[in-house]
Design a protein around this motif. Structure first.
Motif, PDB file in Angstrom:
ATOM      1  N   ALA A  36      -3.884  51.802  42.963  1.00 17.84           N
ATOM      2  CA  ALA A  36      -4.372  52.441  44.193  1.00 17.84           C
ATOM      3  C   ALA A  36      -3.232  53.101  44.962  1.00 17.84           C
ATOM      4  CB  ALA A  36      -5.079  51.407  45.073  1.00 17.84           C
ATOM      5  N   PHE A  37      -2.118  52.413  45.091  1.00  8.71           N
ATOM      6  CA  PHE A  37      -0.965  53.005  45.770  1.00  8.71           C
ATOM      7  C   PHE A  37      -0.266  54.025  44.881  1.00  8.71           C
ATOM      8  CE2 PHE A  37      -1.580  49.861  48.958  1.00  8.71           C
ATOM      9  CZ  PHE A  37      -0.889  50.293  50.077  1.00  8.71           C
ATOM     10  N   GLY A  38      -0.261  53.773  43.574  1.00 11.61           N
ATOM     11  CA  GLY A  38       0.367  54.727  42.663  1.00 11.61           C
ATOM     12  C   GLY A  38      -0.303  56.084  42.690  1.00 11.61           C
ATOM     13  N   ARG A  39      -1.621  56.102  42.854  1.00  6.96           N
ATOM     14  CA  ARG A  39      -2.341  57.371  42.936  1.00  6.96           C
ATOM     15  C   ARG A  39      -2.089  58.098  44.256  1.00  6.96           C
ATOM     16  NH1 ARG A  39      -6.419  54.313  40.177  1.00  6.96           N
ATOM     17  NH2 ARG A  39      -7.303  53.615  42.170  1.00  6.96           N
ATOM     18  N   ALA A  40      -1.782  57.350  45.304  1.00  8.98           N
ATOM     19  CA  ALA A  40      -1.719  57.936  46.641  1.00  8.98           C
ATOM     20  C   ALA A  40      -0.310  58.237  47.132  1.00  8.98           C
ATOM     21  CB  ALA A  40      -2.422  57.014  47.641  1.00  8.98           C
ATOM     22  N   THR A  41       0.665  57.440  46.736  1.00  3.91           N
ATOM     23  CA  THR A  41       1.974  57.562  47.373  1.00  3.91           C
ATOM     24  C   THR A  41       3.078  56.992  46.497  1.00  3.91           C
ATOM     25  OG1 THR A  41       3.205  57.018  49.395  1.00  3.91           O
ATOM     26  CG2 THR A  41       1.723  55.326  48.551  1.00  3.91           C
ATOM     27  N   GLY A  42       4.318  57.272  46.893  1.00  2.00           N
ATOM     28  CA  GLY A  42       5.477  56.679  46.265  1.00  2.00           C
ATOM     29  C   GLY A  42       5.892  55.416  46.991  1.00  2.00           C
ATOM     30  N   ALA A  43       7.048  54.888  46.629  1.00  2.00           N
ATOM     31  CA  ALA A  43       7.493  53.619  47.200  1.00  2.00           C
ATOM     32  C   ALA A  43       7.733  53.723  48.701  1.00  2.00           C
ATOM     33  CB  ALA A  43       8.760  53.153  46.486  1.00  2.00           C
ATOM     34  N   LEU A  44       8.320  54.849  49.155  1.00  2.00           N
ATOM     35  CA  LEU A  44       8.593  55.001  50.586  1.00  2.00           C
ATOM     36  C   LEU A  44       7.294  55.034  51.382  1.00  2.00           C
ATOM     37  CD1 LEU A  44      10.481  55.465  52.968  1.00  2.00           C
ATOM     38  CD2 LEU A  44      10.426  57.931  52.446  1.00  2.00           C
ATOM     39  N   GLY A  45       6.330  55.818  50.914  1.00  2.00           N
ATOM     40  CA  GLY A  45       5.046  55.882  51.606  1.00  2.00           C
ATOM     41  C   GLY A  45       4.349  54.545  51.628  1.00  2.00           C
ATOM     42  N   ALA A  46       4.455  53.785  50.511  1.00  2.00           N
ATOM     43  CA  ALA A  46       3.840  52.458  50.457  1.00  2.00           C
ATOM     44  C   ALA A  46       4.482  51.532  51.485  1.00  2.00           C
ATOM     45  CB  ALA A  46       3.988  51.861  49.057  1.00  2.00           C
ATOM     46  N   PHE A  47       5.814  51.602  51.573  1.00  2.00           N
ATOM     47  CA  PHE A  47       6.515  50.752  52.536  1.00  2.00           C
ATOM     48  C   PHE A  47       6.100  51.085  53.973  1.00  2.00           C
ATOM     49  CE2 PHE A  47      10.148  50.021  55.382  1.00  2.00           C
ATOM     50  CZ  PHE A  47      10.304  48.650  55.223  1.00  2.00           C
ATOM     51  N   ILE A  48       6.040  52.382  54.296  1.00  2.00           N
ATOM     52  CA  ILE A  48       5.648  52.802  55.648  1.00  2.00           C
ATOM     53  C   ILE A  48       4.218  52.365  55.945  1.00  2.00           C
ATOM     54  CG2 ILE A  48       5.210  54.795  57.143  1.00  2.00           C
ATOM     55  CD1 ILE A  48       7.489  56.237  55.657  1.00  2.00           C
ATOM     56  N   ALA A  49       3.329  52.507  54.965  1.00  2.00           N
ATOM     57  CA  ALA A  49       1.931  52.099  55.159  1.00  2.00           C
ATOM     58  C   ALA A  49       1.837  50.610  55.464  1.00  2.00           C
ATOM     59  CB  ALA A  49       1.111  52.440  53.913  1.00  2.00           C
ATOM     60  N   TRP A  50       2.621  49.793  54.762  1.00  2.00           N
ATOM     61  CA  TRP A  50       2.578  48.352  55.014  1.00  2.00           C
ATOM     62  C   TRP A  50       3.206  48.002  56.362  1.00  2.00           C
ATOM     63  CZ3 TRP A  50      -1.039  46.132  52.899  1.00  2.00           C
ATOM     64  CH2 TRP A  50      -1.364  46.268  51.546  1.00  2.00           C
ATOM     65  N   VAL A  51       4.212  48.779  56.793  1.00  2.00           N
ATOM     66  CA  VAL A  51       4.784  48.546  58.124  1.00  2.00           C
ATOM     67  C   VAL A  51       3.733  48.811  59.197  1.00  2.00           C
ATOM     68  CG1 VAL A  51       6.444  49.390  59.827  1.00  2.00           C
ATOM     69  CG2 VAL A  51       7.179  48.986  57.475  1.00  2.00           C
ATOM     70  N   ILE A  52       3.013  49.939  59.064  1.00  2.00           N
ATOM     71  CA  ILE A  52       1.974  50.274  60.036  1.00  2.00           C
ATOM     72  C   ILE A  52       0.856  49.240  60.008  1.00  2.00           C
ATOM     73  CG2 ILE A  52       0.183  51.955  60.634  1.00  2.00           C
ATOM     74  CD1 ILE A  52       2.053  54.134  59.535  1.00  2.00           C
ATOM     75  N   ALA A  53       0.355  48.962  58.808  1.00  2.00           N
ATOM     76  CA  ALA A  53      -0.749  48.006  58.675  1.00  2.00           C
ATOM     77  C   ALA A  53      -0.311  46.606  59.081  1.00  2.00           C
ATOM     78  CB  ALA A  53      -1.264  48.000  57.232  1.00  2.00           C
ATOM     79  N   GLY A  54       0.885  46.213  58.667  1.00  2.00           N
ATOM     80  CA  GLY A  54       1.364  44.885  58.996  1.00  2.00           C
ATOM     81  C   GLY A  54       1.543  44.704  60.496  1.00  2.00           C
ATOM     82  N   THR A  55       2.096  45.731  61.158  1.00  2.00           N
ATOM     83  CA  THR A  55       2.279  45.653  62.607  1.00  2.00           C
ATOM     84  C   THR A  55       0.938  45.575  63.326  1.00  2.00           C
ATOM     85  OG1 THR A  55       4.343  46.915  62.479  1.00  2.00           O
ATOM     86  CG2 THR A  55       3.267  46.782  64.627  1.00  2.00           C
ATOM     87  N   GLY A  56       0.020  46.476  62.951  1.00  2.00           N
ATOM     88  CA  GLY A  56      -1.290  46.496  63.599  1.00  2.00           C
ATOM     89  C   GLY A  56      -2.056  45.213  63.397  1.00  2.00           C
ATOM     90  N   MET A  57      -2.073  44.724  62.161  1.00  2.00           N
ATOM     91  CA  MET A  57      -2.823  43.506  61.877  1.00  2.00           C
ATOM     92  C   MET A  57      -2.127  42.255  62.421  1.00  2.00           C
ATOM     93  SD  MET A  57      -5.776  43.740  60.552  1.00  2.00           S
ATOM     94  CE  MET A  57      -6.883  44.879  59.726  1.00  2.00           C
ATOM     95  N   LEU A  58      -0.790  42.268  62.485  1.00  2.00           N
ATOM     96  CA  LEU A  58      -0.094  41.144  63.110  1.00  2.00           C
ATOM     97  C   LEU A  58      -0.458  41.065  64.590  1.00  2.00           C
ATOM     98  CD1 LEU A  58       1.878  38.802  63.118  1.00  2.00           C
ATOM     99  CD2 LEU A  58       3.736  40.447  63.469  1.00  2.00           C
ATOM    100  N   MET A  59      -0.504  42.221  65.243  1.00  2.00           N
ATOM    101  CA  MET A  59      -0.916  42.231  66.650  1.00  2.00           C
ATOM    102  C   MET A  59      -2.338  41.692  66.802  1.00  2.00           C
ATOM    103  SD  MET A  59       1.748  43.242  68.286  1.00  2.00           S
ATOM    104  CE  MET A  59       2.693  42.426  66.987  1.00  2.00           C
ATOM    105  N   LEU A  60      -3.209  42.079  65.870  1.00  2.00           N
ATOM    106  CA  LEU A  60      -4.583  41.573  65.918  1.00  2.00           C
ATOM    107  C   LEU A  60      -4.609  40.066  65.687  1.00  2.00           C
ATOM    108  CD1 LEU A  60      -7.571  42.336  66.208  1.00  2.00           C
ATOM    109  CD2 LEU A  60      -7.655  42.659  63.728  1.00  2.00           C
ATOM    110  N   ALA A  61      -3.785  39.583  64.761  1.00  2.00           N
ATOM    111  CA  ALA A  61      -3.707  38.138  64.514  1.00  2.00           C
ATOM    112  C   ALA A  61      -3.238  37.408  65.768  1.00  2.00           C
ATOM    113  CB  ALA A  61      -2.761  37.852  63.352  1.00  2.00           C
ATOM    114  N   LEU A  62      -2.266  37.992  66.473  1.00  2.00           N
ATOM    115  CA  LEU A  62      -1.771  37.377  67.703  1.00  2.00           C
ATOM    116  C   LEU A  62      -2.825  37.405  68.803  1.00  2.00           C
ATOM    117  CD1 LEU A  62       1.892  38.764  67.730  1.00  2.00           C
ATOM    118  CD2 LEU A  62       1.139  36.446  67.163  1.00  2.00           C
TER     119      LEU A  62
END
Length: 479
Positions: A36-62
């Motif tokens: 799924a990530f291989g079709r959409a993006t490279g390693a840098l894009g994957a890392f940025i996506a997880w930073v955005i998602a991780g930050t947003g969802m961590l805030m939601l968890a808090l």
């Protein structure tokens, strides 16, 4: 006749609550990440996506953690918070939307189970053949019987399934670390021939809805707050479960770029983690991961079944749903809610026969349906912090909680926007007829159905649903 279950016997420990959170999130999604990530993006894009998602969802968890502490009287949080903050209809819509999302997640699990078996037994095909649907239906009602025997027993089985599926994922990560090729990783870093920041931004956007799906279930401990042995465990379980899953998701995604070239990752069939494992250790690795996938989805399916029935039951107890959904059997299982849940899953399962890409549709619709309840939970946390409700004068935690809830609210709103008009229209087709349950609940209590603002909201929802049906009819959107 069996004696009624003792209420204390149904209480869940911190470990069981953590397993519910992890078990709800770790399902089919993590096994599909490499392709799924291989079709959409490279390693840098994957890392940025997880930073955005991780930050947003961590805030939601808090936010979930804060609300469980500051509003301990609100059980089944994802529904109760929306109702407390925004009124009966918004509360009902959050409960209904989350419930439908749980049902669709279960459909995705059932389809993928049969699709995985289809790699070894062609009669199951892509998971939507008549035999696949019939066997999935049998599994659906088999789990129904299991859950009727008691929440505690089902949650215990889920805990066992959670630990059983984490072990193969950890083994995959260990093997991937050993096989990691830094040069191969570097060649997939930008996801393009030349470094291009705007292109990376486009790549990141295309992965965000997928990241929502793999985090759905973060609220598992909050939904089961009334079963917690100690209410302070709810927030702890949510944050520990989230951080554990985030680490697994990031490692599985990024390490795969160091095992296979990006075009090869993109071409792997589902479950793509099995293909990566096969590239590292041979054919047995594919079989091993496929078996782990089946265990994972079975546990994930059980988690969603429990969550779906519990949300309906709690809404009925709080009189936002018809009273028949509040009924319990001798084992304290919400039997009315469970029956309605599984009838809905069965109906959606039959629809998959006619869908071109049933698994993908169920996956994206799950994200779309659950984002709206997430938005209202975050907005309620923001409302409390802004008003100072439950805070003492000068309390520093208020500022921290305001920031967390503001980021979570913006994140949920942004993800709804990123999903696009198609999924908003499809969601409205499910939300609008579901309002019938709200009508029935209000009639039972002999109350006015809508306040003026709620009537406007329902009218807009009905218009959107009609537009969605029309768009489906003329082929403007498709399933």
């Amino acid at each position: 006749m069996a004696p009624a279950a003792n209420e204390s016997d149904q209480k869940l420990s911190l470990g069981a609550l953590i397993a519910l959170v992890i078990g709800s999130m770790v399902g089919s999604g993590i096994f599909a990440l490499p392709a799924a990530f291989g079709r959409a993006t490279g390693a840098l894009g994957a890392f940025i996506a997880w930073v955005i998602a991780g930050t947003g969802m961590l805030m939601l968890a808090l936010v979930f953690q804060t609300l469980s502490r500051r509003k301990p009287d609100l059980d089944a949080g994802i529904y109760a918070y929306a109702m407390a903050g925004f009124g009966d209809y918004i509360g009902f819509a959050s409960a209904a939307g989350y419930w439908v999302g749980c049902c669709l997640a279960d459909v995705a699990c059932l389809v993928l189970i049969k699709a995985t078996l289809g790699q070894f037994f062609p009669i199951f095909g892509d998971g939507t053949t008549p035999v696949a649907i019939a066997s999935a239906s049998a599994l659906l009602w088999g789990v129904h019987v299991l859950v009727l025997r008691g929440i505690k027993g089902a949650a215990t089985l889920n805990t066992v399934a959670t630990y059983a599926k984490i072990v193969p994922i950890l083994l995959f990560i260990i093997v991937a670390v050993m096989a990691f090729d830094a040069e191969l990783f570097s060649s997939s870093f930008w996801g393009a021939e030349q470094p291009d920041a705007p292109n990376v931004f486009t790549q990141v956007r295309s992965t965000l809805l997928l990241t929502v799906f793999v985090f759905v279930g973060i609220e598992g401990a909050s939904v089961y707050s009334r079963y917690a042995s100690d209410r302070s465990d709810i927030g702890i379980a949510t944050v520990i479960g989230f951080l554990t899953v985030l680490c697994l998701l990031v490692l599985v995604t990024l390490l795969s770029y160091g095992v296979l070239p990006r075009p090869d990752l993109a071409g792997l069939p589902t479950p793509s983690m099995a293909g990566v494992m096969e590239a590292m250790v041979g054919r047995w690795g594919n079989v091993f991961i496929s078996l782990a996938l089946l265990i994972s989805i079975l546990g994930n399916y059980l988690s969603w079944s429990l969550l779906a029935a519990e949300v309906l039951h709690s809404a009925a107890v709080n009189r936002a749903m018809p009273s028949f959904l509040a009924s319990l059997n001798a084992q304290k299982v919400p039997v009315g809610a469970l029956w309605l849940t599984n009838f809905a899953i069965q109906a959606f399962l039959l629809v998959t026969w006619f869908a071109e890409y049933a698994f993908t549709l169920a996956l994206k619709m799950t994200s779309a349906m659950t984002l709206i309840p997430y938005f209202f939970v975050a907005a309620y946390g923001l409302m409390l912090a802004s008003r100072g409700e439950t805070y003492v004068a000068g309390e520093r935690a208020r500022i921290v909680d305001w920031i967390c809830s503001a980021v979570a609210t913006l994140y949920a709103a942004g993800m709804i926007y990123a999903g696009g008009a198609k999924f908003l229209l499809l969601s409205s087709i499910l939300y609008a007829p579901g309002t019938l349950l709200f009508f029935l609940a209000k009639r039972e209590r002999k109350e006015t159905i809508f306040r003026p603002f709620e009537a406007v909201m329902f009218a807009a929802l009905a218009v959107a649903a009609c537009a969605g049906v029309y768009a489906l009819a003329v082929g403007a959107i498709s399933i």
